[in-house]
Design a protein around this motif. Structure first.
Motif, PDB file in Angstrom:
ATOM      1  N   LYS A 129      -7.461 -14.226  15.176  1.00 30.42           N
ATOM      2  CA  LYS A 129      -7.413 -14.802  16.527  1.00 30.42           C
ATOM      3  C   LYS A 129      -6.082 -14.436  17.197  1.00 30.42           C
ATOM      4  N   LEU A 152      -9.248 -19.178   6.056  1.00 35.88           N
ATOM      5  CA  LEU A 152      -8.779 -19.840   7.274  1.00 35.88           C
ATOM      6  C   LEU A 152      -7.558 -19.130   7.846  1.00 35.88           C
ATOM      7  N   ALA A 153      -6.615 -18.775   6.955  1.00 32.56           N
ATOM      8  CA  ALA A 153      -5.413 -18.064   7.410  1.00 32.56           C
ATOM      9  C   ALA A 153      -5.821 -16.733   8.045  1.00 32.56           C
ATOM     10  N   GLY A 157      -7.121 -17.300  11.456  1.00 34.92           N
ATOM     11  CA  GLY A 157      -5.999 -17.565  12.355  1.00 34.92           C
ATOM     12  C   GLY A 157      -5.291 -16.279  12.751  1.00 34.92           C
ATOM     13  N   PHE A 189       3.334 -19.694  20.841  1.00 35.54           N
ATOM     14  CA  PHE A 189       1.971 -20.197  20.957  1.00 35.54           C
ATOM     15  C   PHE A 189       1.259 -19.536  22.137  1.00 35.54           C
ATOM     16  N   GLU A 190      -0.072 -19.523  22.065  1.00 31.38           N
ATOM     17  CA  GLU A 190      -0.874 -19.006  23.189  1.00 31.38           C
ATOM     18  C   GLU A 190      -0.464 -19.726  24.481  1.00 31.38           C
ATOM     19  N   THR A 237       0.847 -15.725  17.000  1.00 31.71           N
ATOM     20  CA  THR A 237       0.915 -16.926  17.834  1.00 31.71           C
ATOM     21  C   THR A 237       1.381 -18.154  17.061  1.00 31.71           C
ATOM     22  N   SER A 238       1.984 -17.929  15.902  1.00 29.83           N
ATOM     23  CA  SER A 238       2.662 -18.997  15.165  1.00 29.83           C
ATOM     24  C   SER A 238       4.018 -18.432  14.765  1.00 29.83           C
TER      25      SER A 238
END
Lengths: 472, 203
Positions: free
Chosen positions: A326, A319-320, A323, A437-438, A297-298
């Motif tokens: 998700k 964190l990555a 992401g 993106f979502e 989603t990126s």
């Protein structure tokens, strides 16, 4: 004695020549040569201006079109997409009230702002151009200094023809070598974003240069610069060269006669001087690049099209990793899955990234004589009305419709999903646009970004496909 | 002058690359007026398709319905230029967003609307996120003049903010009016430029 001047970069030459005054603290007041408007980004800005009782300072440098909240249905009318009726009408009223030229929904010069700006010769080398749309970075491809702005800044430009801007640093990305056959500017920029990261360009203006860039057409350079913002940079640029000048000559709003000669002389002085250095210099070798596809989603969630979905556990940064997890959950994908084993529901060929005539030709080449896989919705949306007519003159529309594609009218369409061109929840799409993106292509929709040839091959097989493997 | 102090409940969304489509989906950007963008904030994360709240989403739980300060991962607000993303945050009641980096257009849009976007180091963002996760209802104290974020008297973090943007927040500067004080310089530029680059004006 000759006057020695400090070697300058393309970016610095244009920025410095547009600095009205230095405001201190790194800020400059920058003059804007071209202001492009569309019905969504200008609506509230005109309200702000009208509330202040202010006039547009330079309506002769301001141009507008309908592209975002419009229907792309064949034979569309103002009322075809009800949510857009008010926007279409208000842009007409505002441009009429302020004497701004409008490329109307029903006119021959209508199209996506970033497609028509170069097509009409409005985006020129060495000029500044802004628009209330983040993909305004696209037109840096012809040596324009261009960037996207928010509504308040649109109002600021309407009122003052200037912007208060913090001078960015410059990142120069040399793309060395030559792109292999079947690998496009879209694959190149996606690979760069994957390698450098979705915020690598934050705070920088990016100049793309090197052999691989020089050999690209203007249209391919527009695709490349279109995704500068997906690397975090508002500004992407390619120095103008003979390819640029040939492409601009004779365009509706390009200079002519003596003006052209004078402009050309100026444009030839724009490329970065030998000995000028950027704040960050990167070299990227393109000789072995493969077609790219995003899995997450990126736009930075990208792999070779013959690769597999990566495993978040292989990533050290927590964190990555979060992401990625998700993204995998949203995309309903498992690590290790081969991308070419992923079935799709839809294919979208269009958007300011890949909707120009060369994109349509590349897709049509793959599709010719073949059929879209059963159950797949395949859509082609030319970037401008001129592009649509050109494609129809070449018979490309017949290639698409014979294969089972929908052939639609120019607009942003399924890139922004502001009309009925959108995915249903859970549907999966290979798209030539710029954002995965979502929800970007509709609530719950899942987007895989790729080149037009990859998207076309995917439509035929019904699974994500390396178009080189299906070459005729 | 506005108070330099922002104080309130802090929530964290420790994920990188939260884009403006996620902050506000495009269909909530159209045919809507201020201050009604709050219902659209993080729409797909906050609500189910039928409009019911997702109970597990942080901002749907107490005391985070009253969040004033949001800590997020890097590249917050990347993507589209839609200023509605800032309006949605402001209309919800957010006064300050803290992250290691921001989408550049979003960052500019924040200060046009009195929203502080505070850039901190990655380690500071991580520490802040962890502190928020450990103490339900943790209150942070942010000071625009001093560029500080305080968890407690002993835990203080610096953020980056230049003078122009801090002035915009503290004095509600009107950027258009400020630029119009430079009108002589703008007219002078246009006059010189017409001679230097006559080809720029379309005919």
């Amino acid at each position: 004695m000759p006057v020695l001047t400090k070697p300058k970069l393309l970016f610095d030459k244009i920025w410095d020549s547009h600095c009205v005054t230095n405001l201190g603290g790194g800020y400059d007041l920058i003059y804007i040569d071209r202001h492009m408007l569309h019905e969504l980004g200008s609506d509230v800005a005109f309200e702000m201006l009208n509330q202040r009782g202010q006039e547009v300072r330079r309506s002769d440098l301001t141009f507008a079109t309908h592209d975002h909240v419009i229907s792309t249905a064949p034979g569309r009318k103002d009322t075809t997409w009800p949510d857009g009726i008010n926007y279409i009408k208000k842009l007409r009223e505002n441009t009429s009230r302020h004497s701004i030229q409008l490329f109307d929904l029903h006119g021959s010069q209508q199209g996506i702002v970033h497609v028509i700006a170069p097509e009409l010769g409005l985006a020129l080398p060495g000029t500044t151009l802004v628009c209330g749309d983040s993909h305004t970075c696209s037109v840096g491809a012809v040596g324009t200094l261009s960037w996207g702005i928010g509504t308040s800044d649109v109002a600021h430009v309407l009122a003052t023809q200037t912007l208060v801007q913090l001078r960015p640093s410059v990142m120069r990305i040399e793309c060395a070598g030559r792109l292999p056959a079947g690998v496009t500017a879209k694959d190149l920029i996606l690979a760069l974003i994957g390698k450098l990261g979705a915020d690598a360009g934050t705070g920088y203006a990016i100049e793309f240069c090197g052999e691989a860039i020089s050999s690209l057409s203007t249209e391919a350079r527009l695709t490349l610069c279109n995704l500068a913002i997906e690397m975090g940079s508002r500004i992407g640029q390619v120095a103008p060269d003979d390819t640029t000048y040939e492409g601009l000559s004779g365009r509706a709003f390009a200079p002519t006669g003596k003006d052209w000669e004078q402009a050309l002389a100026h444009w030839k002085s724009l490329p970065s001087d030998p000995g000028a250095h950027a704040n960050r210099e990167i070299t990227f070798y393109v000789d072995r690049l493969k077609p790219q596809i995003t899995w997450g989603t990126s736009p930075a969630h990208v792999v070779d099209i013959d690769g597999v979905v990566p495993n978040p556990d292989d990533v050290a940064d927590s964190l990555a990793r979060a992401g990625m997890q998700k993204a995998l959950s949203y995309m309903d994908l498992e690590p290790g899955t081969r991308l070419t084993d992923v079935a799709i529901d839809a294919v979208f060929i269009g958007s300011c990234t890949n909707s120009r005539i060369s994109d349509l030709r590349a897709a049509a080449d793959v599709i010719k004589g073949r059929k879209v896989a059963t159950g797949v919705r395949a859509v082609v949306v030319p970037g401008s009305t001129k592009t649509r007519k050109q494609a129809e003159a070449e018979g490309l529309n017949k290639v698409f419709t014979a294969a089972g594609f929908e052939w639609r009218q120019a607009g942003c369409s399924m890139c922004v999903a502001l009309n009925d061109d959108r995915l249903d929840p859970g549907q999966r799409c290979v798209s030539t646009s710029n954002r995965n993106f979502e929800g970007r292509q509709g609530v719950g929709g899942r987007t895989h970004l790729a080149s037009p040839a990859s998207a076309a091959a995917t439509a035929i097989r019904g699974y994500i496909t390396d178009h080189r493997s299906t070459a005729k | 002058m506005n108070s330099p102090r922002i104080s309130g409940i802090a929530a964290t969304l420790p994920i990188p690359d939260i884009d403006t489509d996620t902050i506000i989906p495009i269909e909530y950007c159209i045919n809507r007026d201020r201050p009604n963008f709050d219902v659209a904030l993080f729409r797909s994360w906050r609500y189910l398709d039928d409009g019911d709240e997702r109970p597990e989403f942080l901002l749907n739980t107490d005391p985070y319905r009253n969040t004033k300060i949001l800590v997020a991962g890097a590249n917050f607000g990347c993507g589209s230029s839609r200023e509605m993303a800032v309006w949605a945050l402001v209309d919800f009641g957010i006064k300050c967003v803290i992250a290691p980096s921001f989408g550049e257009i979003f960052y500019d849009n924040c200060f046009q609307n009195g929203l502080l976007a505070a850039r901190v180091s990655r380690s500071a963002a991580t520490t802040l996120s962890q502190a928020i996760e450990q103490t339900i209802g943790l209150t942070l104290e942010v000071n625009v003049s001093e560029k500080t974020i305080c968890i407690s008297k002993s835990e203080i973090f610096q953020f980056e903010l230049d003078n122009l943007r801090s002035e915009m927040l503290l004095h509600d500067l009107d950027p258009v009016a400020a630029t119009l004080t430079q009108i002589d310089a703008i007219e002078g530029f246009e006059k010189r430029d017409r001679l230097r680059r006559p080809w720029v004006t379309p005919h």
